[in-house]
Design a protein around this motif. Structure first.
Motif, mmCIF file in Angstrom:
data_model
loop_
_atom_site.group_PDB
_atom_site.id
_atom_site.type_symbol
_atom_site.label_atom_id
_atom_site.label_comp_id
_atom_site.label_asym_id
_atom_site.label_seq_id
_atom_site.Cartn_x
_atom_site.Cartn_y
_atom_site.Cartn_z
ATOM 1 N N HIS A 19 -4.864 10.109 73.216
ATOM 2 C CA HIS A 19 -3.912 10.314 72.103
ATOM 3 C C HIS A 19 -4.496 9.992 70.743
ATOM 4 C CE1 HIS A 19 -0.078 11.137 70.272
ATOM 5 N NE2 HIS A 19 -0.318 10.129 69.463
ATOM 6 N N GLU A 116 3.209 16.195 70.862
ATOM 7 C CA GLU A 116 4.009 14.964 70.933
ATOM 8 C C GLU A 116 5.399 15.292 70.386
ATOM 9 O OE1 GLU A 116 2.500 11.754 68.499
ATOM 10 O OE2 GLU A 116 3.219 10.281 69.948
ATOM 11 N N HIS A 143 9.229 12.397 70.565
ATOM 12 C CA HIS A 143 8.710 11.217 69.868
ATOM 13 C C HIS A 143 9.889 10.244 69.856
ATOM 14 C CE1 HIS A 143 6.941 8.854 66.464
ATOM 15 N NE2 HIS A 143 5.866 9.069 67.187
ATOM 16 N N HIS A 187 6.637 7.624 74.953
ATOM 17 C CA HIS A 187 7.762 7.766 74.015
ATOM 18 C C HIS A 187 9.110 8.099 74.659
ATOM 19 C CE1 HIS A 187 5.967 7.246 70.066
ATOM 20 N NE2 HIS A 187 4.952 8.007 70.420
ATOM 21 N N HIS A 208 -0.137 7.132 75.774
ATOM 22 C CA HIS A 208 -0.379 5.967 74.909
ATOM 23 C C HIS A 208 0.837 5.045 74.915
ATOM 24 C CE1 HIS A 208 1.619 8.916 72.369
ATOM 25 N NE2 HIS A 208 1.797 8.056 71.393
ATOM 26 N N ARG A 219 10.113 1.566 73.845
ATOM 27 C CA ARG A 219 9.076 2.575 73.729
ATOM 28 C C ARG A 219 7.872 2.226 74.630
ATOM 29 N NH1 ARG A 219 4.833 4.332 73.821
ATOM 30 N NH2 ARG A 219 3.589 5.521 72.346
ATOM 31 N N ASP A 276 -4.539 5.858 69.969
ATOM 32 C CA ASP A 276 -3.522 6.112 68.930
ATOM 33 C C ASP A 276 -3.875 5.442 67.592
ATOM 34 O OD1 ASP A 276 -1.219 7.107 67.804
ATOM 35 O OD2 ASP A 276 0.117 5.621 68.680
HETATM 36 ZN ZN LIG Z 1 2.996 8.319 69.625
#
Ligand SMILES: [Zn+2]
Length: 344
Positions: A19, A116, A143, A187, A208, A219, A276
């Protein structure tokens, strides 16, 4: 063997980071040709990157009317930048396992298109086919915000929607599997997570996400979720952004704690990289979008790809065997990619 030589050997096959918000950044720099080489190449080379997932992500200001246009614009920038003659010595946009093998043989960094949040397709599955044709090979449904497929998990310990995927979201999962696109659970809210796991017929990716044990927000992932992904044969990429809510604990060691926690619960075959790195993007976001993400801290010695060596060094110092480090750095993601049967 001196530790630096051992790191060199471990990095030689090329690390896989599933990611990176590259599409978004190159799009915002669309009037600065050469940004891929200028801003990214040296760091990625220094870290020994072999595969980097270049995510298509839409900032709030583009939703909904501009989502499709900007998503296509991001893909255009990635391809344009990577095919520039100077960049093409170092990068290749890859759409298949054969492309990845060719990039590795040519010592190039493979860029793989991912998405994403499915805002760019609206509610039109036909567009999913188009994005697949362009090279998108992994898709996360949401997301943070709600969209036509489902809801994102909030950056708080509770408060995410209790609703799972919409009927359209379930259609997207089925269509991704039949097209050979990996479904990404990073996410998605807890109810959506359960929906996807219960219907997936192929191992899932969590590109991620980190452990709630060290950063308790919806999350991230509970221990049960981490175990479930491991049992299902999936892989979880550990990110360098959601390491701790506490600035003083946002350290390389705490990052490695997440890696070890996931490996202990889900197995050594289930943990990989999803760095990320987005400090520079975060700093450019409007204040309202930054606020949704809460208090994010960045690890000083793990905030760009050149720092990947620091992680490997710390795993060695903690006594990890080389074979296990290799699984984390690239082996597990490469296995999952092969099982997804990417073709282009
Ligand atoms: Zn993200």
């Amino acid at each position: 063997m001196p530790i630096d030589q051992r790191i060199d050997a471990l990095h030689a096959p090329g690390l896989v980071d599933m990611h990176y918000d590259l599409g978004m950044d190159l799009y915002e720099k669309r009037h600065e040709p050469g940004a891929l080489v200028r801003d990214y190449r040296d760091d990625m080379r220094a870290g020994g990157m072999g595969v980097v997932a270049a995510a298509i992500y839409l900032e709030d200001r583009y939703i909904p009317e501009m989502a499709l246009r900007v998503a296509l614009g991001q893909i255009a920038r990635i391809i344009e930048e990577a095919e520039d003659p100077e960049a093409a010595r170092d990068f290749a946009v890859c759409r298949s396992v054969a492309d990845l093998d060719a990039a590795a043989a040519a010592q190039k960094i493979a860029l793989v298109l991912t998405m994403e949040g499915v805002e760019p397709i609206g509610t039109d599955l036909n567009l999913l086919r188009i994005f697949h044709a362009l090279g998108v090979r992994m898709i996360g449904l949401t997301h943070v915000r709600r969209n036509m497929a489902g809801d994102g998990g909030v950056f708080k310990a509770q408060g995410s929607s209790r609703e799972g995927l919409t009927a359209f979201g379930k259609d997207v999962v089925r269509a991704c599997e039949s097209l050979g696109i990996m479904v990404d659970l990073a996410h998605i809210n807890p109810a959506g997570f359960d929906d996807i796991l219960s219907m997936a017929t192929k191992p899932v990716s969590v590109s991620h996400s980190n452990a709630r044990r060290y950063f308790d927000i919806e999350r991230n992932m509970t221990d049960d979720q981490i175990r479930a992904v491991g049992e299902q044969g999936g892989v979880i990429g550990i990110n360098a952004v959601l390491v701790s809510p506490d600035k003083t604990e946002t350290t390389l060691d705490r990052y490695v704690d997440h890696v070890e926690h996931v490996a202990a619960l889900a197995g050594i075959d289930a943990v990989g990289i999803g760095f990320d790195f987005f400090e520079r993007i975060f700093n450019r976001l409007p204040a309202a979008e930054r606020a949704v993400l809460g208090h994010i801290h960045f690890v000083p010695d793990l905030n760009n790809h050149s720092h990947a060596r620091n992680v490997t060094r710390r795993l060695i110092e903690r006594g990890w065997a080389d074979a296990d480090i290799a699984k984390f750095l690239y082996g597990n993601w490469r296995r999952l990619i092969r099982s997804a049967g990417w073709q282009g």
